[in-house]
Design an enzyme around this catalytic site. Structure first.
Site, short mmCIF file in Angstrom:
data_model
loop_
_atom_site.label_atom_id
_atom_site.label_comp_id
_atom_site.label_asym_id
_atom_site.label_seq_id
_atom_site.Cartn_x
_atom_site.Cartn_y
_atom_site.Cartn_z
N GLU A 189 33.76 20.71 84.93
CA GLU A 189 35.07 21.09 84.37
C GLU A 189 36.17 20.09 84.74
O GLU A 189 37.13 19.91 83.98
CB GLU A 189 35.48 22.49 84.83
CG GLU A 189 34.67 23.62 84.22
CD GLU A 189 33.44 23.97 85.04
OE1 GLU A 189 33.06 23.18 85.93
OE2 GLU A 189 32.86 25.05 84.80
N PHE A 234 32.78 39.64 89.89
CA PHE A 234 31.97 38.41 89.87
C PHE A 234 32.75 37.28 89.17
O PHE A 234 33.28 37.47 88.09
CB PHE A 234 30.65 38.68 89.15
CG PHE A 234 29.80 37.44 89.00
CD1 PHE A 234 29.30 36.78 90.12
CD2 PHE A 234 29.54 36.90 87.75
CE1 PHE A 234 28.53 35.64 90.00
CE2 PHE A 234 28.78 35.75 87.61
CZ PHE A 234 28.28 35.11 88.74
N GLN A 235 32.79 36.15 89.78
CA GLN A 235 33.51 34.97 89.26
C GLN A 235 34.99 35.25 88.98
O GLN A 235 35.56 34.69 88.06
CB GLN A 235 32.82 34.41 88.01
CG GLN A 235 31.46 33.78 88.35
CD GLN A 235 30.90 32.93 87.22
OE1 GLN A 235 31.12 33.20 86.04
NE2 GLN A 235 30.15 31.89 87.58
N LYS A 294 38.09 38.42 79.45
CA LYS A 294 36.97 38.52 78.51
C LYS A 294 37.24 39.54 77.40
O LYS A 294 37.06 39.25 76.22
CB LYS A 294 35.70 38.89 79.27
CG LYS A 294 34.46 38.86 78.39
CD LYS A 294 33.20 39.18 79.17
CE LYS A 294 31.98 38.97 78.27
NZ LYS A 294 30.74 39.40 78.92
N MET A 301 40.51 1.15 99.52
CA MET A 301 41.90 1.29 99.96
C MET A 301 41.98 1.85 101.36
O MET A 301 42.76 1.39 102.19
CB MET A 301 42.67 2.17 98.96
CG MET A 301 44.15 2.22 99.23
SD MET A 301 44.93 0.60 99.25
CE MET A 301 45.31 0.39 97.52
#
Lengths: 170, 580
Positions: free
Chosen positions: B47, B109-110, B159, B472
């Site tokens: 993502e 969940f999630q 959802k 760096m």
């Protein structure tokens, strides 16, 4: 150009915000993230439907205050922000104090103090008295100091809310 | 209509053709609609790459880039990309799935508090609780993201809201009483600024990303020519002026060009346009442009006075205000706006310290690599960079000639940005060649998306400047931490050529001078994704200004293109002799 910075000073910021969930979190989060000192924040409905008024007491010099108001203004849910001039602003707070009362003498003394401060007794039990007092934070402090010797069981303060004197609105 | 359909329809109504995303449990209803819609969906492999690709898309095209991730981990994986877009004022819309409204707050969940998490890194965010909110929400989101100071907006999408049936109505006018960006500059402030500029002897313009966002490059060039002011830029402003123009001094700041850093120190009037005076640009604030009056033009009022105290602030859009300034100054007498003696002085100095680019060393010097890359690509090529030495070498040595052609993560400094941003840029501008210049560290963070460029045949050229170091950080360790190279050696694996080939992406290794030019040409001609592993000198250091120092305190040898060696000294021009 050199901007003369005031010493850290307490400011009263009044903000009109959309009255919807999450706005308080946006404002409070902004203060945390940018490291501004917030002393108090009160929120309630305003004269306009859908809008709430927030009164924020914050400490900082002029530069910090300028950033606070600008950053608040950037929030989409904030409609208007104004730094209220303390000289022409009335500031009030509500405080409830539950005091322990062991003797009859104490009880009448406390009632007298409450009367002097234009407070009211709003609850009585065999061992406690509850005072309701409104006024400037300083006045409330003074009453709290007076009744402290009797034994304070609980204090609940709203934090100050404020409005400009006269015709001025934000 | 269902909520999910409303999202797709609203996006397409806004002109969106492509979105970058990754599906998940709570996004099933939305993806079910996507399945046979005309909206093109690019399935990324992480993502974070969806968010960076949307950002690259936005920066290359000026249009809002859209990315999608599922609830919980999908949303948190988007975060780095959203924060990157926020810091660099890039218009991105991120749509995150959310658990059903009835489950919110139950640690389902999630489930994650996407609204809470993204509040400090977005311009605004929304949670859709009912399907009928969607059309208006998406319209407002686009409006907020792409007006005023651009920035990312998040829409959190439960959802059940995607499944909810409702009567679709065309979104009415956008109602945002708390959002009215100031575009026009105050005329009195414009006059004040014009007067200050005309009274100055040694004006310099500092151009930031705001010039590019407001499409004001032509106006910038016109105005700087009019007042004979040299132009330096921030990293985000790179490309706002053609860097091979006489007036251009190159980038300013910690890793800036020597000319820019010394001239800023000497100027008596600094005109900053669309630049937020980041610490990497200014160095020590007490030393910054200490001899100059400062005009600060910015669309975001909160930027004015935030870091640098300003003499004349003007809030508004860079293009509008530059046009106003051109009008006001244009009417003035020639002798008032003529700073040609100053300009000549600046250009003479610039010519003594143009950085040296040609080196025939093996392993390759990054300067030589960038020189060959520059020769191999045309002016319309979009170049993206990662973060670290590769980025600063590009910022310092690469000559950018057009706006929106140099894309880099400035404010957040996000390693792994370059490659996915290039992917997004190529989708946005399919007719332009796109080259990502990455470091080996940053590229490895996002290399899984080689699968995406292969699958969708997105022909970007990925140049991995490979020094097997976190360049760096190791540079700082070398300069400031007694050469204690703590965990900055990246070891010898992987073999980037084999890595690319395992994804079916053509790749080649470049090790000698001359090879880079040929390989880049070949890669572009191939018109397919191509990785070039460029083995470079791990010990090369870019001169820099240590954190907290003034811009003139440059550490490290500044190698220049000239015959006689020795330190380049800057002699300030005598104000009495400037003749203007």
């Amino acid at each position: 150009m050199v901007i003369k910075l005031d010493e850290s000073k307490t400011h009263i910021i009044s903000a009109l915000v959309l009255n919807k969930p999450g706005v308080l979190q946006r404002v409070a989060g902004l203060f945390t993230r940018r490291g501004y000192n917030i002393e108090n924040i009160t929120v309630g409905t305003s004269e306009q439907e859908n809008l709430a008024r927030m009164t924020i007491i914050a400490k900082g010099d002029e530069k910090v205050l300028e950033q606070i108001t600008k950053q608040l203004n950037k929030l989409i849910d904030v409609i208007k922000v104004r730094d209220l001039d303390p000289d022409i602003t009335v500031k009030r707070e509500l405080c409830l104090i539950k005091v322990h009362t062991s003797t009859e003498k104490n009880r009448s003394e406390i009632i007298q103090y409450a009367n002097i401060f234009r407070g009211r007794i709003i609850d009585v039990s065999p061992e406690t008295l509850t005072i309701e007092i409104t006024g400037s934070p300083e006045k409330i402090e003074a009453l709290i100091d007076l009744v402290r010797t009797f034994g304070i069981k609980e204090i609940a303060r709203t934090g100050p809310t404020a409005i400009s004197r006269g015709n001025k609105t934000i | 209509m269902k909520g999910g359909e409303a999202i797709i329809k609203s996006l397409m109504d806004q002109g969106v053709e492509t979105v970058f995303g990754y599906p998940g449990g709570v996004l099933l209803p939305l993806y079910d609609v996507l399945y046979d819609s005309d909206l093109r969906h690019i399935l990324v492999r992480h993502e974070q790459c969806a968010a960076h690709a949307a950002d690259g898309f936005a920066r290359a095209s000026g249009k809002v880039g859209v990315c999608i991730g599922t609830s919980g981990p999908g949303a948190t994986n988007l975060i780095t990309g959203i924060a990157t877009a926020y810091m660099d004022s890039s218009p991105v819309l991120a749509i995150a799935g959310q658990v059903a409204t009835g489950l919110i707050g139950n640690d389902a969940f999630q489930e994650v508090d996407t609204i809470g998490i993204t509040m400090p890194i977005t311009k605004h965010n929304y949670q859709a609780m009912k399907a009928d909110e969607i059309p208006g929400m998406i319209r407002s989101a686009f409006y907020i993201a792409s007006t005023g100071r651009n920035g990312p907006v998040v829409i959190d999408l439960p959802k059940n809201v995607q499944e909810e049936e409702f009567e679709y109505e065309l979104a009415k006018d956008i109602e945002l009483p708390g959002y009215k960006p100031t575009m026009k500059g105050h005329p009195l402030q414009v006059k004040k600024a014009a007067k200050m500029i005309m009274n100055s002897k040694k004006p310099v313009i500092l151009a930031g990303g705001g010039i590019i966002l407001s499409d004001a490059s032509k106006e910038l060039l016109r105005f700087s020519n009019m007042i004979h002011a040299p132009v330096t830029t921030s990293l985000m402003g790179k490309g706002s002026i053609p860097e091979d123009n006489l007036l251009s001094l190159g980038m300013l700041g910690m890793h800036g060009r020597k000319t820019s850093n010394l001239i800023i120190d000497d100027c008596d009037c600094l005109i900053s346009i669309g630049c937020r005076f980041s610490d990497r640009t200014t160095g020590s604030l007490t030393e910054f442009a200490k001899n100059a009056k400062i005009v600060h033009i910015d669309v975001d009022p909160a930027e004015i006075g935030k870091n640098v105290d300003v003499d004349v602030p003007i809030v508004g859009d860079a293009k509008i205000i530059l046009n106003d300034l051109i009008n006001v100054v244009g009417k003035a007498k020639d002798e008032n706006k003529n700073h040609s003696v100053w300009l000549k002085h600046v250009i003479d100095f610039k010519n003594t310290c143009m950085p040296r680019l040609s080196f025939d060393d093996i392993p390759l010097k990054p300067q030589q690599v960038i020189k060959e890359l520059s020769e191999a690509i045309d002016d319309d090529t979009i170049v993206t960079t990662d973060v670290g030495q590769n980025q600063m070498w590009m910022a310092h040595y690469f000559t950018s000639r057009n706006p929106r052609k140099f894309i880099s993560s400035g404010g957040l400094g996000t390693m792994g940005f370059g490659f996915p941003a290039a992917m997004g840029a190529k989708i946005a501008m399919p007719d332009n060649d796109v080259v990502a210049v990455c470091g080996d560290g940053g590229f490895l963070m996002v290399c899984q998306d080689l699968a995406t460029v292969k699958e969708y045949d997105i022909p970007v050229v990925i140049c991995v400047l490979d020094n097997r170091r976190l360049g760096m950080v190791s540079q700082w360790q070398k300069l400031f931490y007694n050469k204690r190279m703590s965990y900055t050696d990246l070891g010898q694996s992987p073999d980037f050529v084999k890595l690319a080939e395992s994804f079916g992406v053509s790749a080649e290794r470049v090790e000698k001078p001359g090879e880079m030019y040929e390989t880049v040409k070949k890669a572009i001609r191939s018109d397919e994704p191509y990785l070039i592993d460029v083995v470079i000198d791990p010990d090369e250091i870019l001169p820099m200004v240590p954190a907290g120092c003034g811009l003139t305190e440059i550490v490290g040898e500044y190698k220049v293109e000239r015959e006689t060696p020795g330190e380049i000294l800057y002699k300030p021009i005598g104000t009495d002799k400037s003749g203007d």
